[in-house]
Scaffold this active site. Structure first.
Site, mmCIF file in Angstrom:
data_model
loop_
_atom_site.group_PDB
_atom_site.id
_atom_site.type_symbol
_atom_site.label_atom_id
_atom_site.label_comp_id
_atom_site.label_asym_id
_atom_site.label_seq_id
_atom_site.Cartn_x
_atom_site.Cartn_y
_atom_site.Cartn_z
ATOM 1 N N ALA A 86 0.813 -1.214 0.000
ATOM 2 C CA ALA A 86 0.000 0.000 0.000
ATOM 3 C C ALA A 86 0.849 1.268 0.000
ATOM 4 O O ALA A 86 0.365 2.333 0.345
ATOM 5 C CB ALA A 86 -0.915 -0.026 1.223
ATOM 6 N N HIS A 89 -0.633 7.749 3.886
ATOM 7 C CA HIS A 89 0.753 7.688 4.385
ATOM 8 C C HIS A 89 1.540 8.860 3.788
ATOM 9 O O HIS A 89 1.509 9.072 2.578
ATOM 10 C CB HIS A 89 1.421 6.374 3.965
ATOM 11 C CG HIS A 89 0.644 5.150 4.338
ATOM 12 N ND1 HIS A 89 0.496 4.718 5.632
ATOM 13 C CD2 HIS A 89 -0.049 4.271 3.575
ATOM 14 C CE1 HIS A 89 -0.245 3.616 5.646
ATOM 15 N NE2 HIS A 89 -0.592 3.331 4.408
ATOM 16 N N ASN A 142 2.442 -2.624 7.836
ATOM 17 C CA ASN A 142 3.445 -3.403 7.096
ATOM 18 C C ASN A 142 4.246 -2.466 6.200
ATOM 19 O O ASN A 142 5.422 -2.702 5.921
ATOM 20 C CB ASN A 142 2.753 -4.451 6.222
ATOM 21 C CG ASN A 142 2.281 -5.626 7.039
ATOM 22 O OD1 ASN A 142 3.090 -6.404 7.523
ATOM 23 N ND2 ASN A 142 0.987 -5.725 7.230
HETATM 24 N N1 LIG Z 1 2.197 -4.337 2.983
HETATM 25 C C1 LIG Z 1 0.997 -3.825 2.826
HETATM 26 O O1 LIG Z 1 0.852 -2.783 2.206
HETATM 27 C C2 LIG Z 1 -0.183 -4.492 3.411
HETATM 28 C C3 LIG Z 1 -0.074 -5.705 4.043
HETATM 29 N N2 LIG Z 1 -1.167 -6.329 4.556
HETATM 30 C C4 LIG Z 1 -0.965 -7.651 5.188
HETATM 31 O O2 LIG Z 1 -1.646 -8.615 4.435
HETATM 32 C C5 LIG Z 1 -2.356 -9.514 5.290
HETATM 33 C C6 LIG Z 1 -3.605 -9.986 4.603
HETATM 34 O O3 LIG Z 1 -4.480 -8.895 4.401
HETATM 35 P P1 LIG Z 1 -6.004 -9.114 3.974
HETATM 36 O O4 LIG Z 1 -6.067 -9.926 2.737
HETATM 37 O O5 LIG Z 1 -6.624 -7.782 3.994
HETATM 38 O O6 LIG Z 1 -6.522 -9.979 5.213
HETATM 39 P P2 LIG Z 1 -7.851 -10.879 5.303
HETATM 40 O O7 LIG Z 1 -8.141 -11.002 6.749
HETATM 41 O O8 LIG Z 1 -8.902 -10.364 4.405
HETATM 42 O O9 LIG Z 1 -7.369 -12.292 4.732
HETATM 43 C C7 LIG Z 1 -6.453 -13.115 5.388
HETATM 44 C C8 LIG Z 1 -6.705 -14.547 4.936
HETATM 45 O O10 LIG Z 1 -5.716 -15.414 5.505
HETATM 46 C C9 LIG Z 1 -6.354 -16.604 5.898
HETATM 47 N N3 LIG Z 1 -5.558 -17.315 6.913
HETATM 48 C C10 LIG Z 1 -5.692 -17.315 8.263
HETATM 49 N N4 LIG Z 1 -4.795 -18.134 8.827
HETATM 50 C C11 LIG Z 1 -4.076 -18.676 7.813
HETATM 51 C C12 LIG Z 1 -3.018 -19.623 7.758
HETATM 52 N N5 LIG Z 1 -2.510 -20.148 8.873
HETATM 53 N N6 LIG Z 1 -2.509 -19.962 6.548
HETATM 54 C C13 LIG Z 1 -3.018 -19.424 5.406
HETATM 55 N N7 LIG Z 1 -4.034 -18.537 5.415
HETATM 56 C C14 LIG Z 1 -4.552 -18.161 6.589
HETATM 57 C C15 LIG Z 1 -7.712 -16.160 6.394
HETATM 58 O O11 LIG Z 1 -8.614 -17.258 6.410
HETATM 59 C C16 LIG Z 1 -8.064 -15.106 5.369
HETATM 60 O O12 LIG Z 1 -8.692 -15.671 4.253
HETATM 61 C C17 LIG Z 1 -2.638 -8.668 6.550
HETATM 62 O O13 LIG Z 1 -2.701 -9.483 7.685
HETATM 63 C C18 LIG Z 1 -1.494 -7.702 6.602
HETATM 64 O O14 LIG Z 1 -0.502 -8.228 7.468
HETATM 65 C C19 LIG Z 1 -2.408 -5.787 4.429
HETATM 66 C C20 LIG Z 1 -2.571 -4.579 3.836
HETATM 67 C C21 LIG Z 1 -1.476 -3.804 3.292
HETATM 68 O O1 LIG Z 2 -3.470 -0.311 3.540
HETATM 69 C C1 LIG Z 2 -2.604 0.388 4.099
HETATM 70 O O2 LIG Z 2 -2.665 1.644 4.079
HETATM 71 C C2 LIG Z 2 -1.431 -0.179 4.779
HETATM 72 C C3 LIG Z 2 -1.605 -1.397 5.540
HETATM 73 O O3 LIG Z 2 -2.681 -1.817 5.850
HETATM 74 C C4 LIG Z 2 -0.406 -2.088 5.959
HETATM 75 O O4 LIG Z 2 0.675 -1.539 5.803
HETATM 76 O O5 LIG Z 2 -0.508 -3.216 6.433
#
Ligand SMILES: NC(=O)C1=CN([C@@H]2O[C@H](COP(=O)(O)OP(=O)(O)OC[C@H]3O[C@@H](n4cnc5c(N)ncnc54)[C@H](O)[C@@H]3O)[C@@H](O)[C@H]2O)C=CC1
Ligand SMILES: O=C([O-])CC(=O)C(=O)O
Length: 270
Positions: free
Chosen positions: A123, A221, A191
């Site tokens: 993001a 951000h 993250n």
């Molecule tokens: N770097 C970035 O910009 C961002 C990073 N993230 C990260 O991405 C992750 C996922 O985000 P979303 O898709 O929005 O979350 P979400 O909650 O919509 O989806 C997470 C999925 O992982 C599954 N899950 C749970 N335990 C698991 C396991 N042991 N093994 C495999 N799958 C499992 C869940 O059932 C769910 O389907 C967040 O937890 C966050 O850490 C999220 C947004 C931005």
């Molecule tokens: O969506 C965003 O702005 C960022 C976020 O959740 C993350 O860094 O995990």
């Protein structure tokens, strides 16, 4: 012509389903073959509209049957996905910068087995410029994150400390400190700060503020970098997803571009 790479997705939620759909629609040199998730039955349901057959497997089996694993599961599941993938010398595409900070030894696992971790920009923006500046001297990196309160209500630190942000009438600073500490307290929410730290001067020297801001409708951000090669200020205003407001819509798109970079004959940006 190169062989088509088999791709697996770990975590079939907000990000995983968008990435899966893009793969199902067709991406050059890449084929979605398997997924795992927290709830396998739900994952099977969500795959019903896909054109191609995708196998749903237990988490521990995914790395055995694919070449590339896209990890978009909760931070707590990161190692159970990353370790088997990298031990087999495969490619891990992830957005879990916070999990990499918590488990820095995972980089050695990749190094020792010839695997690779690709931490997608997610993001955020500008990690190419931050990495370029880090080749010389960066004096400082600061980041201010302002999210609508609804994007932070499920954040670990907010929940554990019973901080009520449901009726804010003005912005509330919920964190000020290093990116490392911020990523520990808000692992699913910043993250991006972890990635910024890893790209630049390190997570300890990267300064972070997080605000629950009722005047915002987007996950915003602001980044300032001062280096001997350039000074730059970056802003991104992410549209929250309906499914998970803490996750901006651009995150899944960033994962898709990171995947395309693996096979594309022309890669734009470093
Ligand atoms: N770097 C970035 O910009 C961002 C990073 N993230 C990260 O991405 C992750 C996922 O985000 P979303 O898709 O929005 O979350 P979400 O909650 O919509 O989806 C997470 C999925 O992982 C599954 N899950 C749970 N335990 C698991 C396991 N042991 N093994 C495999 N799958 C499992 C869940 O059932 C769910 O389907 C967040 O937890 C966050 O850490 C999220 C947004 C931005
Ligand atoms: O969506 C965003 O702005 C960022 C976020 O959740 C993350 O860094 O995990």
């Amino acid at each position: 012509m190169k062989n088509t790479l088999k791709v697996g997705i770990a975590g079939f939620g907000t990000i995983g389903q968008v990435v899966g759909q893009a793969l199902d629609d067709g991406m050059e040199g890449l084929e979605l073959t398997a997924i795992t998730s927290g709830n396998l039955d739900k994952a099977k349901q969500n795959l019903k509209s896909f054109k191609k057959t995708v196998t749903v497997v237990a988490a521990q089996d995914l790395a055995n049957i694919v070449d590339v694993v896209v990890e978009c599961a909760p931070t707590s599941a990161f190692m159970s996905v990353a370790e088997p993938t990298l031990k087999q010398g495969k490619i891990l595409v992830t957005v879990s910068g916070a999990a990499i900070l918590q488990n820095p030894n995972i980089v050695d696992v990749a190094k020792n087995s010839g695997g690779q971790i690709i931490l997608a920009t997610g993001a955020l923006l500008g990690l190419d410029a931050v990495r370029a500046a880090a080749e010389s001297t960066i004096h400082s990196v600061t980041m201010v994150t302002r999210k609508p309160p609804t994007s932070l209500t499920k954040a670990k630190y907010i929940v554990e400390n019973n901080i009520d942000i449901s009726n804010l009438t003005e912005p509330l600073q919920v964190f000020k400190g290093s990116a490392r500490e911020g990523a520990e307290k808000f692992p699913s929410n910043v993250n991006v700060a972890a990635a910024l730290g890893l790209a630049g001067v390190g997570a300890d020297k990267t300064q972070l503020e997080i605000w629950a801001d009722p005047t915002k409708t987007r996950n915003t951000h602001y980044i300032n970098v001062d280096a001997d090669s350039a000074s730059f200020a970056l802003t991104i205003e992410n549209v929250p997803t309906i499914e998970n407001p803490g996750t901006g819509r651009i995150t899944a798109l960033s994962v898709i571009t990171a995947l395309r970079s693996i096979t594309t004959p022309l890669r734009v940006g470093s």
